[in-house]
Design a protein around this motif. Structure first.
Motif, PDB file in Angstrom:
ATOM      1  N   THR A   2       0.866  -1.179   0.000  1.00 20.53           N
ATOM      2  CA  THR A   2       0.000   0.000   0.000  1.00 20.53           C
ATOM      3  C   THR A   2       0.899   1.224   0.000  1.00 20.53           C
ATOM      4  O   THR A   2       1.989   1.205   0.576  1.00 20.53           O
ATOM      5  CB  THR A   2      -0.936   0.026   1.221  1.00 20.53           C
ATOM      6  OG1 THR A   2      -0.140  -0.050   2.400  1.00 20.53           O
ATOM      7  CG2 THR A   2      -1.915  -1.132   1.190  1.00 20.53           C
TER       8      THR A   2
ATOM      9  N   SER B 255       4.171   0.381   2.242  1.00 21.62           N
ATOM     10  CA  SER B 255       4.072  -0.548   3.368  1.00 21.62           C
ATOM     11  C   SER B 255       3.663  -1.906   2.839  1.00 21.62           C
ATOM     12  O   SER B 255       2.906  -2.000   1.866  1.00 21.62           O
ATOM     13  CB  SER B 255       3.013  -0.077   4.366  1.00 21.62           C
ATOM     14  OG  SER B 255       3.291   1.210   4.819  1.00 21.62           O
TER      15      SER B 255
ATOM     16  N   ASN C 173       1.591  -5.344   2.901  1.00 20.47           N
ATOM     17  CA  ASN C 173       0.308  -5.870   3.359  1.00 20.47           C
ATOM     18  C   ASN C 173       0.424  -7.392   3.339  1.00 20.47           C
ATOM     19  O   ASN C 173       0.015  -8.041   2.383  1.00 20.47           O
ATOM     20  CB  ASN C 173      -0.828  -5.386   2.455  1.00 20.47           C
ATOM     21  CG  ASN C 173      -2.168  -5.934   2.875  1.00 20.47           C
ATOM     22  OD1 ASN C 173      -2.334  -6.391   3.997  1.00 20.47           O
ATOM     23  ND2 ASN C 173      -3.115  -5.894   1.966  1.00 20.47           N
TER      24      ASN C 173
ATOM     25  N   LYS D  82      -2.206 -10.536   2.586  1.00 22.03           N
ATOM     26  CA  LYS D  82      -2.467 -11.113   1.262  1.00 22.03           C
ATOM     27  C   LYS D  82      -1.748 -12.446   1.063  1.00 22.03           C
ATOM     28  O   LYS D  82      -2.108 -13.226   0.207  1.00 22.03           O
ATOM     29  CB  LYS D  82      -2.059 -10.139   0.156  1.00 22.03           C
ATOM     30  CG  LYS D  82      -2.958  -8.939   0.015  1.00 22.03           C
ATOM     31  CD  LYS D  82      -4.340  -9.323  -0.460  1.00 22.03           C
ATOM     32  CE  LYS D  82      -4.337  -9.677  -1.922  1.00 22.03           C
ATOM     33  NZ  LYS D  82      -5.615  -9.997  -2.476  1.00 22.03           N
TER      34      LYS D  82
END
Length: 133
Positions: free
Chosen positions: A72, A83, A85, A88
Motif C-alpha cells: 500500500t 508498506s 500488506n 495477502k
C-alpha cells in the motif's frame, strides 16, 4: 452520436488481466522489496537505494505489488511511503496447505507400506541376499 470502439483480443486480455499474489512472488526483485517493506515502511527512493536497477524499474515493481495488494502507498508530505500488506499472503498459505495435506497423506501411506514390508522381511524364513552353502 455513434461511437465505435475497436478492441483487439490482446487488449481485452490486458484489460481483464488481474494480478495476484503468485505473480508478485514469482519475481526475485519483488520478493526482495516485500522483505524490505516487511521490516518497516520506506519511501520509493530508499527502496531504490537497495537495488542496482533504476528508480523507474523499482516504481514498476512497486506498481505490480500494489496491484496484487501486497503493498500500500500512502503520502506523507511530498513523499510516497510503501508498506507491506502481508495479510495477502494468506492466499499462498491456503494454496500450499492444500498440497501439504495431499503430500503428507501420500508420504504417510508410503511410510506405512515400507514399515509393513520391513516387518514382513523380518518374519520371512528366507533372508534375501544371503548365499546358501
Amino acid at each position: 452520436m455513434v461511437i465505435h470502439i475497436f478492441v483487439t483480443e490482446r487488449l481485452l486480455v490486458l484489460i481483464f488481466m488481474r494480478r495476484d499474489v503468485f505473480q508478485a512472488i514469482a519475481d526475485p526483485t519483488r520478493r526482495e522489496i516485500i522483505d524490505l517493506l516487511a521490516r518497516n515502511p520506506q519511501n520509493l527512493n530508499s527502496i531504490a537505494d537497495n537495488f542496482s536497477i533504476s528508480r523507474p524499474a523499482i516504481s514498476k515493481q512497486i506498481k505490480i505489488l500494489t496491484q496484487c495488494g501486497l503493498v500500500t502507498i500512502s503520502r506523507r508530505g511530498r513523499e510516497h511511503y510503501c508498506s507491506a500488506n502481508l495479510v495477502k499472503f494468506n492466499e499462498v498459505v491456503s494454496w500450499i496447505d492444500k498440497y501439504k495435506k495431499f503430500w503428507n497423506t501420500k508420504l504417510d501411506a508410503l511410510g506405512d507400506f515400507l514399515e509393513k514390508e520391513a516387518e514382513a522381511d523380518k518374519n520371512s524364513p528366507i533372508k534375501p541376499g544371503k548365499n546358501e552353502k
